[in-house]
Write an enzyme that holds these catalytic residues in place. Structure first.
Site, PDB file in Angstrom:
ATOM      1  N   HIS A   1       3.356   1.938   2.131  1.00  0.00           N
ATOM      2  CA  HIS A   1       3.891   2.387   3.433  1.00  0.00           C
ATOM      3  C   HIS A   1       5.416   2.276   3.468  1.00  0.00           C
ATOM      4  O   HIS A   1       6.012   1.429   2.820  1.00  0.00           O
ATOM      5  CB  HIS A   1       3.220   1.675   4.611  1.00  0.00           C
ATOM      6  CG  HIS A   1       3.583   0.236   4.840  1.00  0.00           C
ATOM      7  ND1 HIS A   1       2.675  -0.690   5.323  1.00  0.00           N
ATOM      8  CD2 HIS A   1       4.740  -0.452   4.691  1.00  0.00           C
ATOM      9  CE1 HIS A   1       3.270  -1.856   5.466  1.00  0.00           C
ATOM     10  NE2 HIS A   1       4.515  -1.740   5.077  1.00  0.00           N
TER      11      HIS A   1
ATOM     12  N   GLU B   1       1.406   4.150   7.471  1.00  0.00           N
ATOM     13  CA  GLU B   1       0.357   3.707   6.560  1.00  0.00           C
ATOM     14  C   GLU B   1      -0.203   4.901   5.782  1.00  0.00           C
ATOM     15  O   GLU B   1       0.034   6.063   6.151  1.00  0.00           O
ATOM     16  CB  GLU B   1      -0.767   3.031   7.374  1.00  0.00           C
ATOM     17  CG  GLU B   1      -0.322   1.809   8.176  1.00  0.00           C
ATOM     18  CD  GLU B   1      -0.126   0.543   7.327  1.00  0.00           C
ATOM     19  OE1 GLU B   1       0.264   0.657   6.144  1.00  0.00           O
ATOM     20  OE2 GLU B   1      -0.339  -0.547   7.874  1.00  0.00           O
TER      21      GLU B   1
ATOM     22  N   ASN C   1       0.820  -1.221   0.000  1.00  0.00           N
ATOM     23  CA  ASN C   1       0.000   0.000   0.000  1.00  0.00           C
ATOM     24  C   ASN C   1       0.854   1.271   0.000  1.00  0.00           C
ATOM     25  O   ASN C   1       0.339   2.371   0.196  1.00  0.00           O
ATOM     26  CB  ASN C   1      -0.953   0.003   1.207  1.00  0.00           C
ATOM     27  CG  ASN C   1      -0.201   0.006   2.542  1.00  0.00           C
ATOM     28  OD1 ASN C   1       1.031   0.092   2.566  1.00  0.00           O
ATOM     29  ND2 ASN C   1      -0.936  -0.070   3.631  1.00  0.00           N
TER      30      ASN C   1
END
Ligand code: F6R
Length: 239
Positions: free
Chosen positions: A136, A141, A134
């Site tokens: 990160h 995050e 994602n």
């Protein structure tokens, strides 16, 4: 950012060469280190180079990116345990200069103390990063403020599912982690990000070619003056 596409084996060797060069010029360099599957080849190469007498960490200092909240350093899935097992037990980095965020003490004082300790050590010379599917970096995050310092994050379900491969079940994967912030990472004088495998292709495209946005934390690396991104052909497939 400089983009290098090469085989997984060559990436480990080329990244290791950056450590040799850094430590030759600055034996007391401060190393920012990462865990996960990605750095395993690099760590194996650094251990090999140490055993061959080609690199020494005896005057260096290390700061790891992150640690699961709730896991003691002796837990076999803690990042401290990972680092001892995969690197520190096999090289000459003195134990007293090894730093991994505490997964047990996450008081505001201890978290801000981590940034203070990095500063007191002179700042990170070379920060190693992997990248989450994602986008990160560390455990920052999507949505994490770009100015964040070391803090506790709630891990996304996606990240916990990806990391559940190391645990007996998803329920055992901690829900939170202590992580260097994005600002902490960006303060490093130089950065290496390694991305291996097709699962990283989408986030690498966004990191390298997309807009700089907190929704893709790694995209902020476009703003760093000395960042090298190493991708294997699978991770670079969408570029
Ligand atoms: C690890 C870390 C994470 C990982 C990322 C990729 O210290 O901070 O950002 O680098 O989750 O993990 P792997 O390498 O297992 O694909």
């Amino acid at each position: 950012m400089e983009l290098i596409i090469d085989s997984k084996e060559n990436i480990a060797a080329r990244a290791a060469k950056q450590y040799i060069d850094l430590l030759k010029g600055k034996p007391n360099a401060v190393l920012g280190l990462a865990t996960g599957s990605t750095p395993l080849g690099l760590y194996a190469e650094l251990v090999r180079l140490y055993q061959a007498g080609e690199i020494s960490f005896k005057d260096a200092t290390s700061f790891n990116l992150d640690e699961y909240v709730g896991l003691p350093p002796t837990h076999d899935q803690s990042y401290k345990y990972f680092m001892m097992h995969n690197l520190f037990n096999h090289v000459d980095l003195p134990e007293e200069r090894i730093h991994v965020p505490s997964g047990l003490d996450t008081s505001a004082e201890t978290l801000s103390g981590y940034d203070a300790a990095i500063k007191a050590a002179g700042g990170v010379d070379l920060q190693l990063l992997g990248i989450g599917n994602n986008g990160h970096i560390g455990f920052n995050e999507p949505g994490t403020p770009l100015e964040s310092l070391t803090h506790v994050v709630e891990l996304t379900l996606d990240t916990r599912e990806v990391n559940s491969r190391f645990f007996q079940s998803l329920d055992e994967v901690p829900t939170h982690a202590a992580t260097m912030g994005i600002r902490t990472v960006m303060n490093a004088r130089s950065i290496i990000l390694i991305a291996l495998g097709s699962a990283k292709a989408d986030c690498i495209k966004k990191t390298v070619q997309g807009p700089v946005t907190a929704e893709v934390p790694a995209s902020v690396l476009q703003l760093h003056p000395n960042c090298t991104i190493y991708c294997d052909p699978e991770a670079a497939a969408l570029l």
